[in-house]
Design a protein around this motif. Structure first.
Motif, PDB file in Angstrom:
ATOM      1  N   THR A  42      10.443  -0.567   1.287  1.00 56.64           N
ATOM      2  CA  THR A  42      10.476   0.481   2.308  1.00 56.64           C
ATOM      3  C   THR A  42       9.097   1.106   2.391  1.00 56.64           C
ATOM      4  OG1 THR A  42      12.805   0.901   1.895  1.00 56.64           O
ATOM      5  CG2 THR A  42      11.557   2.647   3.012  1.00 56.64           C
ATOM      6  N   GLU A  43       8.630   1.242   3.586  1.00 59.14           N
ATOM      7  CA  GLU A  43       7.309   1.816   3.827  1.00 59.14           C
ATOM      8  C   GLU A  43       7.458   2.900   4.883  1.00 59.14           C
ATOM      9  OE1 GLU A  43       3.204   1.847   2.954  1.00 59.14           O
ATOM     10  OE2 GLU A  43       4.820   0.773   1.966  1.00 59.14           O
ATOM     11  N   LYS A  44       6.718   3.989   4.722  1.00 55.48           N
ATOM     12  CA  LYS A  44       6.721   5.068   5.710  1.00 55.48           C
ATOM     13  C   LYS A  44       5.475   4.968   6.577  1.00 55.48           C
ATOM     14  CE  LYS A  44       9.566   8.695   3.819  1.00 55.48           C
ATOM     15  NZ  LYS A  44      10.402   8.914   4.982  1.00 55.48           N
ATOM     16  N   SER A  45       5.620   5.419   7.814  1.00 55.56           N
ATOM     17  CA  SER A  45       4.465   5.451   8.710  1.00 55.56           C
ATOM     18  C   SER A  45       3.453   6.458   8.179  1.00 55.56           C
ATOM     19  CB  SER A  45       4.898   5.828  10.125  1.00 55.56           C
ATOM     20  OG  SER A  45       5.469   7.123  10.137  1.00 55.56           O
ATOM     21  N   ARG A  46       2.249   6.378   8.698  1.00 51.70           N
ATOM     22  CA  ARG A  46       1.184   7.261   8.219  1.00 51.70           C
ATOM     23  C   ARG A  46       1.517   8.735   8.462  1.00 51.70           C
ATOM     24  NH1 ARG A  46      -2.140   3.322   6.763  1.00 51.70           N
ATOM     25  NH2 ARG A  46      -2.353   1.492   8.054  1.00 51.70           N
ATOM     26  N   ASP A  47       2.272   9.016   9.523  1.00 49.32           N
ATOM     27  CA  ASP A  47       2.663  10.409   9.795  1.00 49.32           C
ATOM     28  C   ASP A  47       3.989  10.776   9.136  1.00 49.32           C
ATOM     29  OD1 ASP A  47       4.548   9.124  11.372  1.00 49.32           O
ATOM     30  OD2 ASP A  47       3.732   9.834  13.273  1.00 49.32           O
ATOM     31  N   GLY A  48       4.637   9.810   8.468  1.00 46.89           N
ATOM     32  CA  GLY A  48       5.868  10.069   7.742  1.00 46.89           C
ATOM     33  C   GLY A  48       7.119  10.145   8.597  1.00 46.89           C
ATOM     34  N   LEU A  49       7.014   9.850   9.882  1.00 42.26           N
ATOM     35  CA  LEU A  49       8.155   9.987  10.781  1.00 42.26           C
ATOM     36  C   LEU A  49       8.959   8.703  10.953  1.00 42.26           C
ATOM     37  CD1 LEU A  49       6.525  12.261  13.521  1.00 42.26           C
ATOM     38  CD2 LEU A  49       7.955  12.945  11.573  1.00 42.26           C
ATOM     39  N   ILE A  50       8.434   7.603  10.477  1.00 45.22           N
ATOM     40  CA  ILE A  50       9.107   6.310  10.600  1.00 45.22           C
ATOM     41  C   ILE A  50       9.220   5.706   9.215  1.00 45.22           C
ATOM     42  CG2 ILE A  50       8.916   3.966  11.540  1.00 45.22           C
ATOM     43  CD1 ILE A  50       7.237   5.294  13.818  1.00 45.22           C
TER      44      ILE A  50
END
Length: 139
Positions: A42-50
């Protein structure tokens, strides 16, 4: 024009190495395959929203989008962010698969197999048979 004498000793050593590796694959391969198939990253987007979760082959298993993303609607940015997040997760999953098989298969060889790069696989095999590439025996 003469023919080069084959390196019989080198070919025998390589055949012995292949046999040992094959036997180890028979013994350990099922467990390694199970471990590899169970990989999820699991990886989060750079802004943490995805948040994107992928399986061992990089296939998307789950995608979560924080509702705050709709505060600044930008379809192109959203698509790019999803794509980037999924690619980073897939890269990490691929590396974990390489790590699982590393005890039996060198990472460069496994990478060529995963990429479907038959030319590199065949070149590596030819180099090993000719004794041009350092072989590594099973641990």
């Amino acid at each position: 024009m003469g023919f080069e004498e084959p390196d019989v000793t080198g070919m025998q050593a390589y055949a012995d190495e292949l046999r040992r590796t094959f036997l180890r694959l028979q013994e350990e391969g099922g467990e390694l395959h199970r471990q590899a198939r169970a990989i999820e990253v699991t990886e989060k987007s750079r802004d943490g929203l995805i948040s994107a979760t992928v399986g061992a082959r990089g296939e998307l298993v789950r995608l979560d989008i924080d509702p705050r993303i709709y505060r600044h609607p930008d379809a192109r940015h959203l698509a790019d962010s999803i794509t980037d997040t999924v690619h980073r997760a897939a890269d990490k999953a691929r590396q974990r698969v390489l790590d699982v098989f590393e005890p039996l298969i060198p990472a460069d060889q496994m990478r060529a197999h995963l990429d479907g790069d038959l030319e590199t696989v065949m070149a590596q095999l030819a180099d090993q048979m000719a004794g041009k590439e350092k072989r590594r025996g099973p641990a």
